[in-house]
Motif scaffolding. Structure first.
Motif, PDB file in Angstrom:
ATOM      1  N   TYR A 252       0.831  -1.197   0.000  1.00  0.00           N
ATOM      2  CA  TYR A 252       0.000   0.000   0.000  1.00  0.00           C
ATOM      3  C   TYR A 252       0.868   1.252   0.000  1.00  0.00           C
ATOM      4  CZ  TYR A 252      -3.702  -3.257   1.035  1.00  0.00           C
ATOM      5  OH  TYR A 252      -4.585  -4.305   0.967  1.00  0.00           O
ATOM      6  N   SER A 253       0.505   2.185  -0.868  1.00  0.00           N
ATOM      7  CA  SER A 253       1.226   3.455  -0.990  1.00  0.00           C
ATOM      8  C   SER A 253       0.652   4.465   0.009  1.00  0.00           C
ATOM      9  CB  SER A 253       1.054   4.008  -2.402  1.00  0.00           C
ATOM     10  OG  SER A 253      -0.303   4.363  -2.621  1.00  0.00           O
ATOM     11  N   HIS A 254       1.297   5.618   0.070  1.00  0.00           N
ATOM     12  CA  HIS A 254       0.789   6.702   0.909  1.00  0.00           C
ATOM     13  C   HIS A 254      -0.604   7.125   0.421  1.00  0.00           C
ATOM     14  CE1 HIS A 254       0.887  10.057   3.642  1.00  0.00           C
ATOM     15  NE2 HIS A 254       0.603  10.886   2.659  1.00  0.00           N
ATOM     16  N   LYS A 255      -0.797   7.135  -0.901  1.00  0.00           N
ATOM     17  CA  LYS A 255      -2.110   7.470  -1.471  1.00  0.00           C
ATOM     18  C   LYS A 255      -3.170   6.488  -0.981  1.00  0.00           C
ATOM     19  CE  LYS A 255      -4.589   7.884  -5.856  1.00  0.00           C
ATOM     20  NZ  LYS A 255      -4.500   7.777  -7.319  1.00  0.00           N
ATOM     21  N   ASP A 256      -2.837   5.190  -0.954  1.00  0.00           N
ATOM     22  CA  ASP A 256      -3.783   4.189  -0.453  1.00  0.00           C
ATOM     23  C   ASP A 256      -4.115   4.446   1.014  1.00  0.00           C
ATOM     24  OD1 ASP A 256      -4.005   2.570  -2.826  1.00  0.00           O
ATOM     25  OD2 ASP A 256      -2.050   1.688  -2.350  1.00  0.00           O
ATOM     26  N   LYS A 257      -3.095   4.799   1.783  1.00  0.00           N
ATOM     27  CA  LYS A 257      -3.304   5.066   3.212  1.00  0.00           C
ATOM     28  C   LYS A 257      -4.247   6.254   3.399  1.00  0.00           C
ATOM     29  CE  LYS A 257      -0.906   6.261   7.467  1.00  0.00           C
ATOM     30  NZ  LYS A 257       0.381   6.542   8.100  1.00  0.00           N
ATOM     31  N   ILE A 258      -4.037   7.320   2.632  1.00  0.00           N
ATOM     32  CA  ILE A 258      -4.889   8.504   2.721  1.00  0.00           C
ATOM     33  C   ILE A 258      -6.319   8.160   2.298  1.00  0.00           C
ATOM     34  CG2 ILE A 258      -5.324  10.821   1.770  1.00  0.00           C
ATOM     35  CD1 ILE A 258      -2.981  10.655   3.776  1.00  0.00           C
ATOM     36  N   ARG A 259      -6.449   7.386   1.221  1.00  0.00           N
ATOM     37  CA  ARG A 259      -7.793   6.998   0.757  1.00  0.00           C
ATOM     38  C   ARG A 259      -8.498   6.124   1.788  1.00  0.00           C
ATOM     39  NH1 ARG A 259      -9.144   6.383  -5.284  1.00  0.00           N
ATOM     40  NH2 ARG A 259      -8.385   8.367  -6.022  1.00  0.00           N
ATOM     41  N   LEU A 260      -7.753   5.262   2.436  1.00  0.00           N
ATOM     42  CA  LEU A 260      -8.342   4.426   3.475  1.00  0.00           C
ATOM     43  C   LEU A 260      -8.829   5.302   4.627  1.00  0.00           C
ATOM     44  CD1 LEU A 260      -9.029   1.639   4.553  1.00  0.00           C
ATOM     45  CD2 LEU A 260      -6.668   1.442   5.365  1.00  0.00           C
ATOM     46  N   LYS A 261      -8.015   6.256   5.015  1.00  0.00           N
ATOM     47  CA  LYS A 261      -8.393   7.188   6.086  1.00  0.00           C
ATOM     48  C   LYS A 261      -9.655   7.970   5.698  1.00  0.00           C
ATOM     49  CE  LYS A 261      -6.373  10.931   8.828  1.00  0.00           C
ATOM     50  NZ  LYS A 261      -5.133  11.693   9.064  1.00  0.00           N
ATOM     51  N   LEU A 262      -9.692   8.467   4.462  1.00  0.00           N
ATOM     52  CA  LEU A 262     -10.851   9.225   3.989  1.00  0.00           C
ATOM     53  C   LEU A 262     -12.096   8.339   3.882  1.00  0.00           C
ATOM     54  CD1 LEU A 262      -9.167  11.443   1.257  1.00  0.00           C
ATOM     55  CD2 LEU A 262     -10.027  12.186   3.495  1.00  0.00           C
ATOM     56  N   THR A 263     -11.908   7.091   3.479  1.00  0.00           N
ATOM     57  CA  THR A 263     -13.024   6.150   3.379  1.00  0.00           C
ATOM     58  C   THR A 263     -13.627   5.914   4.754  1.00  0.00           C
ATOM     59  OG1 THR A 263     -12.085   5.056   1.429  1.00  0.00           O
ATOM     60  CG2 THR A 263     -13.678   3.793   2.734  1.00  0.00           C
ATOM     61  N   LEU A 264     -12.787   5.670   5.738  1.00  0.00           N
ATOM     62  CA  LEU A 264     -13.281   5.429   7.097  1.00  0.00           C
ATOM     63  C   LEU A 264     -13.974   6.665   7.653  1.00  0.00           C
ATOM     64  CD1 LEU A 264     -10.229   3.395   8.414  1.00  0.00           C
ATOM     65  CD2 LEU A 264     -12.499   2.507   7.807  1.00  0.00           C
ATOM     66  N   ARG A 265     -13.416   7.835   7.384  1.00  0.00           N
ATOM     67  CA  ARG A 265     -14.036   9.078   7.835  1.00  0.00           C
ATOM     68  C   ARG A 265     -15.378   9.278   7.122  1.00  0.00           C
ATOM     69  NH1 ARG A 265     -10.054  13.682   7.439  1.00  0.00           N
ATOM     70  NH2 ARG A 265      -9.268  12.672   9.290  1.00  0.00           N
ATOM     71  N   GLY A 266     -15.403   9.031   5.821  1.00  0.00           N
ATOM     72  CA  GLY A 266     -16.637   9.161   5.058  1.00  0.00           C
ATOM     73  C   GLY A 266     -17.721   8.230   5.569  1.00  0.00           C
ATOM     74  N   LYS A 267     -17.347   6.997   5.910  1.00  0.00           N
ATOM     75  CA  LYS A 267     -18.312   6.046   6.458  1.00  0.00           C
ATOM     76  C   LYS A 267     -18.867   6.562   7.781  1.00  0.00           C
ATOM     77  CE  LYS A 267     -19.244   2.367   5.453  1.00  0.00           C
ATOM     78  NZ  LYS A 267     -20.570   2.073   4.910  1.00  0.00           N
ATOM     79  N   ARG A 268     -18.003   7.105   8.643  1.00  0.00           N
ATOM     80  CA  ARG A 268     -18.473   7.650   9.925  1.00  0.00           C
ATOM     81  C   ARG A 268     -19.445   8.802   9.716  1.00  0.00           C
ATOM     82  NH1 ARG A 268     -13.082   7.341  11.401  1.00  0.00           N
ATOM     83  NH2 ARG A 268     -12.873   9.594  11.267  1.00  0.00           N
ATOM     84  N   LEU A 269     -19.257   9.550   8.637  1.00  0.00           N
ATOM     85  CA  LEU A 269     -20.118  10.700   8.343  1.00  0.00           C
ATOM     86  C   LEU A 269     -21.379  10.308   7.577  1.00  0.00           C
ATOM     87  CD1 LEU A 269     -17.407  13.332   7.397  1.00  0.00           C
ATOM     88  CD2 LEU A 269     -18.732  13.195   9.508  1.00  0.00           C
ATOM     89  N   GLY A 270     -21.518   9.024   7.265  1.00  0.00           N
ATOM     90  CA  GLY A 270     -22.734   8.564   6.618  1.00  0.00           C
ATOM     91  C   GLY A 270     -22.677   8.450   5.106  1.00  0.00           C
TER      92      GLY A 270
END
Length: 143
Positions: free
Chosen positions: A48-66
């Protein structure tokens, strides 16, 4: 992109990301299957690249926000397609505004339900007090 001391891009294993974000490797593989992240492979290992890590973080945040995974993927696709496109940016802003309005409505609904629960609790407490007074018992002993 972060690089190590030798100038090489920092990469992550699935177990490192799972531990950092407190999720399972299966969840990460699911997000990969959904097209939200795209690690490279070395044999059977995902890198996993840094881009993948950021996307994973954003995905988890997006899920928390609905946000649904489809909405998150749409945001990523719009961002990847053309970051300077007025149409893409306007679409992104509209999606964000729609989500913000939905969250505001949910917040309003939650406040109404909380107020109704508090009113119901007050009515029940009042009824318990009346029963206790009628029976000459402390309220805590009434059932």
């Amino acid at each position: 992109m972060p690089h190590d001391h030798a100038g090489k891009e920092v990469t992550y294993s699935i177990s490192e990301l799972a531990q950092e974000f407190d999720i399972t490797a299966r969840t990460i593989r699911y997000y990969e299957d959904e097209g939200l992240i795209s690690p490279t492979r070395e044999g059977q290992n995902r890198i996993y690249s840094h881009k993948d890590k950021i996307r994973l973080k954003l995905t988890l945040r997006g899920k928390r926000l609905g946000f649904s995974l489809a909405e998150i993927r749409e945001l990523f696709d719009m961002y990847d397609t053309d970051r300077s496109s007025r149409t893409q940016l306007l679409s992104m802003v509209q999606l964000i505004e729609a989500k913000r309005e939905a969250l505001r409505q949910q917040q309003e609904d939650i406040q109404m339900v909380l107020a109704e629960l508090e009113a119901a609790e007050r009515r029940c407490s009042g009824a318990l007090d009346l029963l206790a007074a009628r029976d000459g018992q402390p309220r805590s002993q009434t059932s």
